[in-house]
Design an enzyme around this catalytic site. Structure first.
Site, PDB file in Angstrom:
ATOM      1  N   LYS A  12      50.690 -60.573  56.569  1.00 28.87           N
ATOM      2  CA  LYS A  12      51.046 -59.331  57.261  1.00 28.87           C
ATOM      3  C   LYS A  12      51.708 -58.396  56.251  1.00 28.87           C
ATOM      4  CE  LYS A  12      53.243 -57.609  61.471  1.00 28.87           C
ATOM      5  NZ  LYS A  12      53.718 -56.348  60.938  1.00 28.87           N
ATOM      6  N   LYS A  68      51.612 -62.212  65.834  1.00 26.91           N
ATOM      7  CA  LYS A  68      52.386 -62.027  64.602  1.00 26.91           C
ATOM      8  C   LYS A  68      53.570 -62.971  64.560  1.00 26.91           C
ATOM      9  CE  LYS A  68      54.626 -58.020  66.646  1.00 26.91           C
ATOM     10  NZ  LYS A  68      54.738 -56.591  66.667  1.00 26.91           N
TER      11      LYS A  68
HETATM   12  P1  AMP Z   1      53.856 -54.570  64.339  1.00 27.59           P
HETATM   13  O1  AMP Z   1      53.879 -53.188  63.751  1.00 27.59           O
HETATM   14  O2  AMP Z   1      55.070 -55.371  64.016  1.00 27.59           O
HETATM   15  O3  AMP Z   1      53.482 -54.567  65.803  1.00 27.59           O
HETATM   16  O4  AMP Z   1      52.663 -55.370  63.623  1.00 27.59           O
HETATM   17  C1  AMP Z   1      51.349 -54.968  63.677  1.00 27.59           C
HETATM   18  C2  AMP Z   1      50.994 -54.186  62.424  1.00 27.59           C
HETATM   19  O5  AMP Z   1      50.929 -55.026  61.282  1.00 27.59           O
HETATM   20  C3  AMP Z   1      49.616 -53.594  62.465  1.00 27.59           C
HETATM   21  O6  AMP Z   1      49.562 -52.399  63.198  1.00 27.59           O
HETATM   22  C4  AMP Z   1      49.297 -53.362  61.007  1.00 27.59           C
HETATM   23  O7  AMP Z   1      49.764 -52.093  60.610  1.00 27.59           O
HETATM   24  C5  AMP Z   1      50.134 -54.398  60.285  1.00 27.59           C
HETATM   25  N1  AMP Z   1      49.365 -55.407  59.553  1.00 27.59           N
HETATM   26  C6  AMP Z   1      49.657 -55.838  58.318  1.00 27.59           C
HETATM   27  N2  AMP Z   1      48.814 -56.783  57.909  1.00 27.59           N
HETATM   28  C7  AMP Z   1      47.910 -56.969  58.906  1.00 27.59           C
HETATM   29  C8  AMP Z   1      46.793 -57.833  59.088  1.00 27.59           C
HETATM   30  N3  AMP Z   1      46.423 -58.706  58.173  1.00 27.59           N
HETATM   31  N4  AMP Z   1      46.126 -57.745  60.265  1.00 27.59           N
HETATM   32  C9  AMP Z   1      46.498 -56.868  61.224  1.00 27.59           C
HETATM   33  N5  AMP Z   1      47.547 -56.032  61.112  1.00 27.59           N
HETATM   34  C10 AMP Z   1      48.268 -56.085  59.966  1.00 27.59           C
END
Ligand code: AMP
Length: 590
Positions: free
Chosen positions: A252, A425
């Site tokens: 991530k 996540k």
């Molecule tokens: P959050 O912002 O905490 O809800 O986490 C989701 C966000 O992580 C997504 O909108 C992406 O911007 C980011 N992200 C980073 N790496 C990845 C990945 N490998 N797959 C999907 N999203 C990712």
């Protein structure tokens, strides 16, 4: 339909303190409005001329609007400025100054919604040499045809300060009610179509003109951003495997989520943000790399762009990457701060919509079309059904300074706009008990005390989103994490969206000194989620709500929309999870 009627609706919306009332006002208006004007009505309600991804803006500074008001009302600029200082809202200035004028100059004919919309569109489209004067002249012309209440909203609209904060969920509910008589009946179809095209006015006019059947036929289109899939969360590796079995586990990255579209025709490439905004001009380096590294006639791919520190050969944290978000001196900045794009999904390829294809198939297609290179890379991943392997990959990622991992179901399609367990996540911070950060929406602020008196701001009122009610519930009063300069900056930003009383979508027991519309999202770090009777997040009749202990701001305003912030449901989940924090992490840190 007359624009005057729409202006009256906005006045009612502005006056209400309840979200449900807002919905009632809007849905009964949608019912009355003609099929040919519903699209413009929806744009006005969204406070937009066109969807953000089209990147059309008025580009009219306050000074230009002041001049247009002066001309239309026959006042001196100094008079306009003086009243603006007093009222803090050029919409109200226009309203007041145009009243008198109109007693002598009653407009011969009232303008319709379409006529006002078209005139505004013309103003926005004027560019190039002499455009400043032309825009002022055109706005002046429009204002002389408007009644004072219409002028209030037109001026605010042009400045991007309507301050209604209606929100897409309320508009979708209202459309459903207007057409079917029920708020929820058509909501799934409306939402699905919106998720695929990101243009709510297009969805509304299709629904009004061709019925719900044609909404079901909506398809992915290159050039129209797809609302992005989002991730749920679980507390640990074991729970993830239990939930989705064998899965892909990806790093991530913490940067900008980008969706990149390439059309076959003219090889045109466009880049959109998580909020479907145009970002194409901000990433000339990514565009150049895509041309070299991607072998496909047309595609839609997604990835995370992260600033790359060449000297240290490592990725920059989000606070640094965000400095790439700018309108001017883009090329210079791109050279100083190069980015790397970690691509992780493909939604369309050479004429084929891939969103229904399972993740693993999309993954192998993505791999096939990317040539090795520096800028465009594949997100790192493993595939496993073993919680220990997942945990190890997660630990490795954390120790390398990334945000954690996202686990993805192998057999799932790409679900536009959905946050569900297809993606999960897992983030962790060793420093605090609360593992995750929280994205809060600011709904007001408190005037400063002590040292901060001179800034006029001392703390922000932060809320989380109650999706079911489409309301923002308070969770924290946040007074740390910003530099002195940034406190002043945020006060100015919030003053531009301030409202007289608590916004109808905000549920709060605390009284902020200044209220604003729920718009800006900040990422917050806190030590713990506790219970508090003062806050409304998760508050039930006889039970207290949730609060954040020692909240502090991380970075700056996020590229998220207000309804994309952390939800009350997620807070409830995090509250339960924090009890399970493995002691291993705490000990390791001592
Ligand atoms: P959050 O912002 O905490 O809800 O986490 C989701 C966000 O992580 C997504 O909108 C992406 O911007 C980011 N992200 C980073 N790496 C990845 C990945 N490998 N797959 C999907 N999203 C990712």
């Amino acid at each position: 339909m007359l624009f005057l009627e729409l202006a009256r609706v906005f006045e009612k919306v502005e006056g209400t303190t309840k979200r449900l009332e807002m919905f009632e006002i809007l849905s009964s208006f949608f019912k009355k409005v003609s099929r040919t004007e519903i699209d413009e009505t929806v744009y006005f309600s969204q406070e937009k001329l066109v969807p953000s991804f089209k990147g059309i803006e008025f580009n009219m500074a306050e000074k230009m609007v002041e001049r247009a008001i002066a001309k239309a009302s026959g006042r001196k600029i100094s008079e306009v400025e003086k009243l603006y200082k007093k009222k803090g809202d050029l919409g109200l200035v226009a309203e007041q100054f145009l009243v008198r004028k109109q007693k002598t100059l009653i407009p011969s004919r009232k303008l319709s919604i379409t006529e006002v919309y078209e005139k505004l569109m013309k103003i926005a489209m004027v560019g190039g040499a002499g455009s400043v004067e032309r825009k002022i002249g055109m706005l002046n012309g429009l204002l002389t045809h408007l009644s004072s209440i219409e002028a209030r909203y037109v001026v605010r609209f042009v400045l991007g300060r309507m301050r209604l904060g209606i929100g897409d969920p309320t508009i979708m509910d209202s459309l459903s009610k207007a057409v079917s008589g029920d708020r929820m009946k058509l909501r799934p179809e409306i939402e699905r179509a919106y998720n695929l095209c990101s243009d709510l006015a297009l969805v509304a006019s299709t629904l009004f003109k061709k019925g719900v059947k044609s909404l079901r036929k909506f398809k992915v289109q290159v050039g129209s951003p797809i609302r992005m899939a989002l991730a749920e969360r679980l507390p640990n590796a074991k729970d993830i495997i239990k939930k989705i079995g064998k899965c892909a586990v990806e790093t991530k990255y913490d940067g900008f989520r980008l969706q990149i579209h390439k059309k076959k025709k003219g090889n045109k490439i466009e880049i959109f943000s998580r909020n479907q905004e145009q970002m194409t001009h901000m990433f000339p380096d990514i565009i150049a790399a895509l041309k070299k590294q991607i072998k496909a006639e047309s595609f839609i791919i997604e990835g995370e762009a992260v600033g790359y520190n060449e000297e240290a050969d490592e990725l920059f944290p989000f606070q640094v990457t965000i400095t790439r978000k700018r309108k001017h001196k883009v090329k210079e900045k791109a050279q100083k701060l190069p980015v790397v794009l970690f691509s992780f999904d493909i939604l369309y390829l050479n004429g084929n919509d891939l969103t229904q294809k399972p993740y693993h198939e999309r993954g192998s297609l993505l791999k096939k079309i990317i040539r090795k290179g520096f800028v465009i890379r594949l997100a790192e991943k493993i595939v496993t059904k073993d919680p220990e392997k997942l945990e190890k990959f997660f630990e490795e990622n954390i120790s390398r300074g990334t945000e954690g991992i996202i686990a993805k179901r192998l057999d799932s399609g790409y679900q536009a706009g959905a946050r569900n367990f297809n993606w999960i996540k897992l983030k962790r911070s060793y420093k605090s008990e609360l593992k995750d950060t929280i994205d809060v929406v600011i709904v007001g602020y408190f005037k400063g005390r002590g040292k901060r008196v001179k800034f006029g701001i001392g703390a922000l009122l932060g809320t989380v989103y109650d999706k079911k009610k489409d309301e923002f519930k308070t969770i924290a009063r946040i007074g740390s994490g910003l530099s002195e300069k940034k406190w002043v900056e945020i006060r100015k930003i919030l003053d531009k969206i301030k409202v007289k009383k608590k916004h109808a979508r905000v549920d709060s027991l605390i009284k902020a000194d200044i209220w604003c519309i729920p718009k800006y999202v900040f990422t917050i770090k806190a030590d713990e989620i506790t219970k508090s009777p003062m806050h409304t997040a998760g508050k039930k009749k006889n039970e207290p709500g949730y609060a954040l202990r020692f909240p502090r701001i991380q970075g700056w305003i996020r590229d998220k929309k207000e309804d994309d912030s952390t939800t009350v449901k997620e807070i409830e989940k995090l509250f339960r999870m924090q009890k399970h924090v493995s002691t291993r992490f705490r000990i390791k840190n001592k």
